[in-house]
Design an enzyme around this catalytic site. Sequence first.
Site, PDB file in Angstrom:
ATOM      1  N   LYS A 112       0.506  -1.285   0.026  1.00 28.83           N
ATOM      2  CA  LYS A 112       0.050   0.154  -0.102  1.00 28.83           C
ATOM      3  C   LYS A 112       0.804   1.145   0.068  1.00 28.83           C
ATOM      4  CE  LYS A 112      -3.910  -2.231   0.823  1.00 28.83           C
ATOM      5  NZ  LYS A 112      -3.639  -3.772   0.765  1.00 28.83           N
TER       6      LYS A 112
HETATM    7  C1  LIG Z   1      -4.512  -4.928   0.547  1.00 30.13           C
HETATM    8  C2  LIG Z   1      -3.843  -6.028   0.387  1.00 30.13           C
HETATM    9  C3  LIG Z   1      -4.055  -6.907  -0.292  1.00 30.13           C
HETATM   10  C4  LIG Z   1      -5.160  -6.904  -1.398  1.00 30.13           C
HETATM   11  O1  LIG Z   1      -4.988  -5.902  -2.304  1.00 30.13           O
HETATM   12  P1  LIG Z   1      -6.364  -5.448  -3.142  1.00 30.13           P
HETATM   13  O2  LIG Z   1      -5.612  -4.489  -3.961  1.00 30.13           O
HETATM   14  O3  LIG Z   1      -7.233  -4.928  -2.205  1.00 30.13           O
HETATM   15  O4  LIG Z   1      -6.740  -6.644  -3.995  1.00 30.13           O
HETATM   16  C5  LIG Z   1      -3.168  -8.212  -0.305  1.00 30.13           C
HETATM   17  N1  LIG Z   1      -2.279  -8.667   0.237  1.00 30.13           N
HETATM   18  C6  LIG Z   1      -1.792  -7.470   1.472  1.00 30.13           C
HETATM   19  C7  LIG Z   1      -0.750  -7.861   2.432  1.00 30.13           C
HETATM   20  C8  LIG Z   1      -2.684  -6.271   1.406  1.00 30.13           C
HETATM   21  O5  LIG Z   1      -2.288  -5.265   2.336  1.00 30.13           O
END
Ligand SMILES: *Cc1c(COP(=O)(O)O)cnc(C)c1O
Length: 466
Positions: A112
Amino acid sequence: MEYISTRGRAPALDFEGATLAGLASDGGLYLPREWPRFSQADIAAMAGLPYAELATRIMLPFVGNSIKPDRLRELCFAAYGRFSHAAVTPLKQFDEQQWLLELFHGPTLAFKDVALQMLGLLFEEFLSRSDAHLTIVGATSGDTGSAAIDAVAGRDQIDIFMLHPKGRISDVQRRQMTTVLAPNVHNIAIEGSFDDAQATVKRMFNDSAMNGRYRIGAVNSINWARLMAQIVYYFAASLQLGGPARKVAFSVPTGNFGDVFAGYVAAQMGLPIERLIVATNVNDILHRALSEGDYSAGEVTPTAAPSMDIQVSSNFERLLFDCGGRDGAAMAEQMAVFEREKAMRLTNAQRDGASGLFSSARVNPDDMNSAMRWANDSAGEVIDPHTAIGLHAARIAEVAADIPVVTLATAHPAKFRDAVERATGIRPALPQRVGDLFAREERYDELTGDYDSIANYVAGRATESS
Ligand SMILES: *Cc1c(COP(=O)(O)O)cnc(C)c1O
């Protein structure tokens, strides 16, 4: 570049407008009116660029006239300068076919950060052009919250309200949010699941009383700018593995469908992608939708991969819109059915459009745990539970032997060290950049999931827009 809503009734906006708006006023999601295209020669010429320079080139056509190219370059170098690895998203090799793209070298240990470090700077850039104030309201299954808070803590023109499902995120995830004591940061633990928190946030965007008083902004992947920033690492990985002359497949641990949708956009822009593997845990609505056309939400089952404990995947609407002929009225109709019945069928056009690029797999806890052990035994890599779900899906996918398969490593293993230790016996240490997380004071409030209590909480603390 103009941005249009998937539901066809909101006004078109430029990049600045779409970034600050988050959700469209008709409840839809913003998308570029058309996909920018790079030729194979354009892509080949990007090989070897520093990550921040590559990011500038990929983002430029989406940003349009909203930011001058030199300024965009400065923002990219500032955002990616905060990563602890010089390559920003380094690639590791498991064996002849399997690769790992490490996306967790940012300040809060999950992918993120790649998007939110950039989004924080974009907000500041746009807000500094007037004396406007932004009230960010977000829902987190754990990682968006910490990454967004890190990106905006202490900024004058922004308040951030972050809802997390009480008791359903790891202690590291919670502390990364609740130990940030800056006055503009407001953490709220609510009863219920991530889907409940996300529904509250969407309702607040559509609440004209709230939206009239406050300028409400989004940090969830409903915000187009987040997806834009995630396109870059698909290019970065492909270029290192022989692209664009050679196709590459990606396996993506998926929840809200933002990360893997960025891969879809990379393909629309001309990057040769063999396949995108959507890996889900037992919360498998996307696997059912892609394999059988059945998009129906069940109850959320809490798992050791909590960032994927999602049944309603916001960004799937962007794919359905794009594959289904970009018909906003039809999309609004289809989503109204889903909101009423918690279930809908994909149209044939949507299924055919998706099947060209996507496949999917549902990974159970035993396979997730054995993937963690395999990564460690075969290559000495300690991976987190989310990444393990992607890796298992990558290894069972039928992909021609000469095509590299890249699993996106979405979180640092220390963020989920209890689950990693249960599977492998290894307890990964927290990297130094997170500091003395467990010695710091925590601050957050607890609320029921009731909409009015949350709206009142925000109204009591936010700054009205001028
Ligand atoms: C947010 C997240 C996901 C999922 O990603 P999306 O973009 O919501 O599909 C997978 N793994 C981790 C560690 C995350 O923080």
